[in-house]
Design an enzyme around this catalytic site. Structure first.
Site, PDB file in Angstrom:
ATOM      1  N   CYS A 276       0.834  -1.208   0.000  1.00 38.08           N
ATOM      2  CA  CYS A 276       0.000   0.000   0.000  1.00 38.08           C
ATOM      3  C   CYS A 276       0.868   1.256   0.000  1.00 38.08           C
ATOM      4  CB  CYS A 276      -0.942   0.006   1.203  1.00 38.08           C
ATOM      5  SG  CYS A 276      -2.029   1.444   1.166  1.00 38.08           S
TER       6      CYS A 276
ATOM      7  N   GLY B 176      -7.208  -6.557 -11.338  1.00 32.94           N
ATOM      8  CA  GLY B 176      -7.733  -5.532 -10.444  1.00 32.94           C
ATOM      9  C   GLY B 176      -8.711  -4.626 -11.156  1.00 32.94           C
TER      10      GLY B 176
HETATM   11  C1  LIG Z   1      -8.988   1.195  -5.824  1.00 34.05           C
HETATM   12  C2  LIG Z   1      -7.837   0.283  -5.540  1.00 34.05           C
HETATM   13  C3  LIG Z   1      -7.669  -0.217  -4.267  1.00 34.05           C
HETATM   14  C4  LIG Z   1      -6.610  -1.080  -3.988  1.00 34.05           C
HETATM   15  N1  LIG Z   1      -6.485  -1.610  -2.737  1.00 34.05           N
HETATM   16  C5  LIG Z   1      -5.541  -2.546  -2.493  1.00 34.05           C
HETATM   17  C6  LIG Z   1      -5.490  -3.216  -1.232  1.00 34.05           C
HETATM   18  O1  LIG Z   1      -6.306  -2.981  -0.329  1.00 34.05           O
HETATM   19  N2  LIG Z   1      -4.496  -4.118  -1.061  1.00 34.05           N
HETATM   20  C7  LIG Z   1      -3.581  -4.416  -2.023  1.00 34.05           C
HETATM   21  O2  LIG Z   1      -2.696  -5.246  -1.811  1.00 34.05           O
HETATM   22  N3  LIG Z   1      -3.621  -3.808  -3.236  1.00 34.05           N
HETATM   23  C8  LIG Z   1      -4.585  -2.923  -3.488  1.00 34.05           C
HETATM   24  N4  LIG Z   1      -4.666  -2.347  -4.732  1.00 34.05           N
HETATM   25  C9  LIG Z   1      -3.731  -2.763  -5.789  1.00 34.05           C
HETATM   26  C10 LIG Z   1      -4.321  -3.899  -6.638  1.00 34.05           C
HETATM   27  O3  LIG Z   1      -4.517  -5.054  -5.865  1.00 34.05           O
HETATM   28  C11 LIG Z   1      -3.421  -4.233  -7.840  1.00 34.05           C
HETATM   29  O4  LIG Z   1      -2.192  -4.722  -7.391  1.00 34.05           O
HETATM   30  C12 LIG Z   1      -3.189  -3.015  -8.734  1.00 34.05           C
HETATM   31  O5  LIG Z   1      -4.387  -2.315  -8.982  1.00 34.05           O
HETATM   32  C13 LIG Z   1      -2.566  -3.410 -10.085  1.00 34.05           C
HETATM   33  O6  LIG Z   1      -3.392  -4.300 -10.772  1.00 34.05           O
HETATM   34  P1  LIG Z   1      -4.411  -3.841 -11.988  1.00 34.05           P
HETATM   35  O7  LIG Z   1      -3.581  -3.125 -13.007  1.00 34.05           O
HETATM   36  O8  LIG Z   1      -4.970  -5.139 -12.456  1.00 34.05           O
HETATM   37  O9  LIG Z   1      -5.418  -2.920 -11.378  1.00 34.05           O
HETATM   38  C14 LIG Z   1      -5.695  -1.449  -5.008  1.00 34.05           C
HETATM   39  C15 LIG Z   1      -5.874  -0.936  -6.294  1.00 34.05           C
HETATM   40  C16 LIG Z   1      -6.932  -0.080  -6.577  1.00 34.05           C
HETATM   41  C17 LIG Z   1      -7.094   0.435  -7.978  1.00 34.05           C
END
Ligand SMILES: Cc1cc2nc3c(=O)[nH]c(=O)nc-3n(C[C@H](O)[C@H](O)[C@H](O)COP(=O)(O)O)c2cc1C
Length: 370
Positions: A127, A251
């Protein structure tokens, strides 16, 4: 120091496996937990409610994750934090993610997560948000490998379920810290690592550099999950083939769009308007049950755009819904826009009733505040 790459046999196996297409529908294991597909639904704060996770499982995600849960909140038996531990029987396998900076508080939180029925305890070392990093939690732990390893060891000693860790590449742009810290975390007891190869500083800008994921795969003997910018089947196949990761994590592409999971798994295409509306209404109803009407009303607003965008409905329709007073009115407008959705919804609710939430044996009721 970066550890040496794996031995010759492992490198040969990786080379061999990278030249083949991975079957995204094949199962794999995290310790003793069987994960039925190679697609993992990402933990996302403010998104990964139970409705999101159940929907992800229905569309083929092999593993779903809760959003990050504060170990301090669990320690203080904060009612809202405890609410994050509600798990339905059809969510499994499910990881509940915790964050914090103190090994013993994290260990206690992990025990509660295991008692709530999670199949995995996931630790957040990714985070980037200041509110979290300033407490020494989240991505900050990557800059203190000894403490990070102590947290993983304490958590792994506290529970019998496998422990996973999700991390970024490091704090600063261009950092390769994950390659130093990853092997230490595995030595400390992590049964899998998820890498989102952006720096904390990057937040969500730029691109995920999955060459780091490939390097990490070579360094550790546990499955690695690749997170970041996987939005299509083609991208998923490329990331798996070029990194040797065991699975991809989805995500943002799955926000209001469970059909992305289905597409990545090689099934189905764009949903009909009726399907979109039915899934949105089901999502709304389940979220009201989980969060209560008041919290759900504001929580759901961002989902209207996510579901109805992507060229599915005119842009003004989303704005109209956001401005409506109550969720009943939103439902009515949605059904007016796609009357056939009623039948799809009935079918969905009959096929996937929410029968049995696990009753938590925790000191205070978590069901009151919604
Ligand atoms: C709105 C939002 C909230 C997120 N909250 C968390 C979280 O609580 N814990 C975590 O490990 N990653 C969190 N992430 C990161 C995602 O798990 C992921 O690693 C990141 O978005 C990249 O993947 P993507 O390109 O498929 O979105 C969050 C991402 C977004 C966009």
């Amino acid at each position: 120091m970066v550890a040496a790459p794996g031995d010759g046999v492992k490198r040969y196996e990786l080379h061999f496996s990278r030249s083949m297409q991975v079957n995204l529908r094949s199962d794999w294991w995290i310790g003793s937990v069987r994960i039925p597909t190679r697609v993992v639904l990402a933990p996302m704060a403010g998104v990964s409610v139970q409705a999101f996770r159940r929907q992800g499982r229905r569309y083929g995600a092999g593993l779903v994750c809760s959003e990050m849960v504060s170990c301090a909140g669990l320690e203080h038996r904060n009612e809202r934090t405890l609410g994050y531990l509600r798990i339905a029987s059809d969510e499994h396998p499910l990881a509940v993610q915790i964050f914090g900076s103190d090994p013993s508080t994290m260990a206690e939180a992990a025990r509660m997560v295991e008692a709530a029925g999670a199949d995995l305890v996931d630790i957040n070392f990714g985070c980037p948000v200041r509110k979290v990093t300033k407490t020494g939690a989240g991505a900050t732990c990557l800059d203190d490998p000894e403490r990070a390893a102590a947290i993983v060891r304490a958590v792994a000693d506290a529970v019998t379920v496998p422990v996973s860790v999700k991390m970024r590449r490091g704090l600063e742009n261009g950092s390769r810290t994950c390659l130093d810290v990853g092997p230490l975390l595995v030595d400390a007891g992590a049964a899998t690592l998820t890498l989102h190869p952006r720096s904390a500083k990057q937040m969500y800008t730029g691109e995920a550099d999955h060459s780091l994921t490939a390097d990490l795969v070579e360094l550790v003997d546990v499955p690695v999950i690749a997170s970041g910018d996987v939005t299509s089947r083609a991208r998923a196949q490329t990331v798996l083939a070029t990194t040797g990761a065991a699975a991809v994590m989805i995500g943002r592409a799955a926000q209001g769009n469970p059909w992305a999971i289905r597409e990545i798994l090689g099934e189905g295409g764009e949903p009909t308007r009726e399907e979109v509306v039915a899934e949105l209404i089901l999502f709304m109803r389940e979220t009201v049950r989980e969060l209560g009407e008041r919290r759900a009303t504001s929580f759901l607003k961002k989902f209207y755009g996510w579901y109805l965008g992507r060229g599915r409905f005119p842009r003004v329709f989303k704005q109209e819904l956001i401005e409506l007073e109550g969720l009943d009115e939103v439902e009515t407008r949605l059904v007016e826009a796609a009357p056939g959705a009623k039948f799809v919804l009935t079918r969905l609710e009959q096929a996937h009733p929410l029968l049995d939430e696990v009753d938590l044996d925790l000191p205070i009721s978590i069901y009151g505040g919604g």
